[in-house]
Design a protein around this motif. Structure first.
Motif, PDB file in Angstrom:
ATOM      1  N   PHE A 152       0.810  -1.217   0.000  1.00  0.00           N
ATOM      2  CA  PHE A 152       0.000   0.000   0.000  1.00  0.00           C
ATOM      3  C   PHE A 152       0.845   1.270   0.000  1.00  0.00           C
ATOM      4  CE2 PHE A 152      -3.020  -3.150   1.457  1.00  0.00           C
ATOM      5  CZ  PHE A 152      -4.185  -2.773   0.806  1.00  0.00           C
ATOM      6  N   ARG A 153       2.138   1.134  -0.152  1.00  0.00           N
ATOM      7  CA  ARG A 153       3.018   2.301  -0.200  1.00  0.00           C
ATOM      8  C   ARG A 153       2.575   3.254  -1.311  1.00  0.00           C
ATOM      9  NH1 ARG A 153       9.597   1.657  -0.518  1.00  0.00           N
ATOM     10  NH2 ARG A 153      10.179   3.872  -0.501  1.00  0.00           N
ATOM     11  N   PRO A 154       2.461   4.560  -1.030  1.00  0.00           N
ATOM     12  CA  PRO A 154       2.026   5.514  -2.060  1.00  0.00           C
ATOM     13  C   PRO A 154       2.990   5.531  -3.250  1.00  0.00           C
ATOM     14  CG  PRO A 154       1.912   6.508   0.118  1.00  0.00           C
ATOM     15  CD  PRO A 154       2.626   5.202   0.283  1.00  0.00           C
ATOM     16  N   GLU A 155       2.434   5.672  -4.431  1.00  0.00           N
ATOM     17  CA  GLU A 155       3.263   5.690  -5.636  1.00  0.00           C
ATOM     18  C   GLU A 155       4.257   6.839  -5.604  1.00  0.00           C
ATOM     19  OE1 GLU A 155       4.726   3.961  -8.627  1.00  0.00           O
ATOM     20  OE2 GLU A 155       2.692   3.262  -8.307  1.00  0.00           O
ATOM     21  N   GLY A 156       3.872   7.949  -4.992  1.00  0.00           N
ATOM     22  CA  GLY A 156       4.770   9.099  -4.924  1.00  0.00           C
ATOM     23  C   GLY A 156       5.992   8.863  -4.070  1.00  0.00           C
ATOM     24  N   ASP A 157       5.916   7.892  -3.144  1.00  0.00           N
ATOM     25  CA  ASP A 157       7.054   7.560  -2.278  1.00  0.00           C
ATOM     26  C   ASP A 157       7.707   6.251  -2.675  1.00  0.00           C
ATOM     27  OD1 ASP A 157       7.098   9.780  -0.600  1.00  0.00           O
ATOM     28  OD2 ASP A 157       5.487   8.972   0.649  1.00  0.00           O
ATOM     29  N   LYS A 195      -5.632  -0.811 -10.044  1.00  0.00           N
ATOM     30  CA  LYS A 195      -5.737   0.622  -9.758  1.00  0.00           C
ATOM     31  C   LYS A 195      -4.412   1.366  -9.926  1.00  0.00           C
ATOM     32  CE  LYS A 195      -6.907   3.803  -5.960  1.00  0.00           C
ATOM     33  NZ  LYS A 195      -7.779   4.677  -6.761  1.00  0.00           N
ATOM     34  N   ARG A 196      -3.314   0.746  -9.534  1.00  0.00           N
ATOM     35  CA  ARG A 196      -2.028   1.428  -9.506  1.00  0.00           C
ATOM     36  C   ARG A 196      -1.416   1.533 -10.898  1.00  0.00           C
ATOM     37  NH1 ARG A 196       0.478   1.878  -4.463  1.00  0.00           N
ATOM     38  NH2 ARG A 196      -1.139   2.244  -2.919  1.00  0.00           N
ATOM     39  N   HIS A 197      -0.532   2.519 -11.031  1.00  0.00           N
ATOM     40  CA  HIS A 197       0.253   2.704 -12.247  1.00  0.00           C
ATOM     41  C   HIS A 197       1.701   2.936 -11.816  1.00  0.00           C
ATOM     42  CE1 HIS A 197      -3.434   3.082 -14.620  1.00  0.00           C
ATOM     43  NE2 HIS A 197      -3.895   3.874 -13.669  1.00  0.00           N
ATOM     44  N   GLY A 198       2.623   2.324 -12.496  1.00  0.00           N
ATOM     45  CA  GLY A 198       4.020   2.503 -12.141  1.00  0.00           C
ATOM     46  C   GLY A 198       4.554   1.360 -11.322  1.00  0.00           C
ATOM     47  N   PHE A 199       5.530   1.669 -10.471  1.00  0.00           N
ATOM     48  CA  PHE A 199       6.254   0.615  -9.758  1.00  0.00           C
ATOM     49  C   PHE A 199       5.357  -0.158  -8.802  1.00  0.00           C
ATOM     50  CE2 PHE A 199       8.871  -0.764  -6.109  1.00  0.00           C
ATOM     51  CZ  PHE A 199       9.648  -1.695  -6.767  1.00  0.00           C
ATOM     52  N   GLN A 200       4.421   0.505  -8.131  1.00  0.00           N
ATOM     53  CA  GLN A 200       3.569  -0.189  -7.168  1.00  0.00           C
ATOM     54  C   GLN A 200       2.703  -1.245  -7.841  1.00  0.00           C
ATOM     55  OE1 GLN A 200       5.404   0.833  -4.211  1.00  0.00           O
ATOM     56  NE2 GLN A 200       3.453  -0.052  -3.629  1.00  0.00           N
TER      57      GLN A 200
END
Length: 428
Positions: A152-157, A195-200
């Motif tokens: 659940f780590r935010p994508e921004g972090d 739901k997520r996009h990117g590394f997460q």
């Protein structure tokens, strides 16, 4: 400013402090180390019997990759050092799993760094430590907490460097291959994957890939435990629901707040009045918190409760542990402590949210109040009794003689008693 107390040096200090706390809770780890339960009877035993394949063997329908890696690590050292190494490595992993919450990318859950550090300390000192400290088996429940934070780590972090990303992917895969109860997280991981996009998104995919292996083991390899035998679906639901609620009350809430001894005394009261009052009070408190919190906080509480309740209910049923807590006056406080790690984490988070509703702006005051809430639990649960002394020095030459005979291809069956009785290392 609140939330700005983290530094790598302080993280290292917290990590060392947690190690010291765990060792102080159970000093016989150093003075009289013992192999406990599966650490000896399964993980070390399999490493001795099948050194080239033990890492990949399922046990009880589950993959336990991390404990088997610990056993593999032990195999490079003299047998006499194995119990001490197992205990110390387990403590190191335990402390690190707790310290991870202090890292700054968890500010989306609790902004105050000092409050997160206090959570780490409380989780290391208030949970019932019997059969937990220095034992690699229960590490899966602390790894469970880390996996939730990673998923659940935010994508921004999310980590930026290739090395950091590789470490995170390896960590989530290792955790998935070590923590079969995380099958409860599969629906949430699928939601994150969509739901997520990117590394997460990659993290969620790696987790689901590991869970596919665990599902295979759960479905197609033998289990040594058996689910509770109940007569009808409705009866099953009633029994599991009752056992889950009562277990959470005693072992998940009262034990860390007031101590295991006090929780046992409450469970043995001749009236169900006080236990029932606790259940009602907790229900009102959580309902109020869900009402006054923001949408994001409500979602976090709901997810936390789903994970805790769903995982505990599945464990109580599949391990046939319902008998501990089918009534408000029963043996719920004696439920194995490992199953309450998730409940302890959610309880700590709820207390953090409650403190943030109060006019406490100073981050140091928030952390101090948090410690005060759990002060009785820390005092009551801190010291843990030592294990019985099964002389490992006596066992070492017997195992060494067995290894020599086994290497020559000759059978030499042997049984080495370990803690707790009647557990043993059975060598063919």
């Amino acid at each position: 400013m609140i939330g700005k107390y983290y530094s790598p040096a302080r993280f290292a200090l917290l990590f060392v402090f947690l190690i010291i706390l765990l060792l102080l809770r159970k000093p016989d780890i150093l003075t009289g180390p013992q192999l406990y339960a599966e650490d000896g009877s399964v993980f070390l035993r399999d490493q001795l019997v099948s050194p080239w394949t033990a890492l990949f063997l399922p046990y009880n329908g589950q993959f336990h990759t991390l404990p088997r890696l610990v056993a593999l690590f032990e195999s490079f050292f003299p047998l006499i050092a194995v119990p001490l190494l197992c205990s110390l490595v387990s403590v190191l992993i335990n402390a690190f799993c707790l310290a991870v919450f202090f890292l700054p990318w968890n500010r989306w859950l609790v902004e105050n760094d000092l409050l997160r550090a206090a959570v780490c300390v409380v989780m290391a000192t208030t949970l019932d430590g019997s059969e937990m400290i220095g034992f690699s088996g229960p590490l899966m429940w602390f790894l469970y907490l880390v996996a939730i934070l990673l998923l659940f780590r935010p994508e921004g972090d999310a980590p930026r460097s290739t090395t950091e990303r590789a470490v995170v992917i390896a960590a989530i895969a290792l955790i998935g291959l070590s923590v079969a109860p995380m099958v409860m997280m599969i629906p949430l991981a699928i939601w994150l994957l969509l739901k997520r996009h990117g590394f997460q998104k990659i993290v969620a995919a790696a987790f689901l890939f590991a869970m596919a292996f665990q599902m295979f083991a759960l479905l197609f390899t033998p289990r040594t435990d058996h689910p509770a035998a109940l007569s009808s679906p409705l009866y099953l639901i009633a029994q599991v629901s009752t056992a889950t609620v009562v277990s959470l009350e005693y072992a998940g809430v009262l034990t860390p707040l007031v101590g295991k001894t006090e929780s046992v005394e409450i469970s043995r009261l001749p009236s169900i009045g006080p236990p029932l009052f606790v259940v009602i009070g907790l229900t009102v408190l959580v309902t109020w918190l869900l009402t006054v919190s923001s949408g994001r906080d409500r979602m976090r509480i709901a997810v936390g409760l789903y994970v805790v309740v769903g995982t505990l209910a599945s464990v109580l049923y599949t391990r046939n542990l319902l008998g501990y807590s089918l009534t408000l006056n029963g043996n719920a406080p004696f439920l194995p402590a490992r199953y309450m790690v998730l409940a302890g984490g959610v309880l700590a988070y709820i207390v953090c949210l409650l403190l943030q509703k109060l006019p406490l702006r100073d981050p140091r005051l928030q952390a101090a109040c948090f410690m005060f809430v759990f002060a009785v639990g820390i005092h009551s649960n801190f010291h843990q009794p030592p294990y019985a002394d099964f002389s490992w020095k006596t066992a070492v030459p017997k195992i060494a003689a067995w290894e020599a005979v086994h290497a020559a291809g000759k059978p030499d069956p042997m049984v080495i008693p370990i803690v707790p009785a009647p557990w043993s290392i059975s060598l063919p």
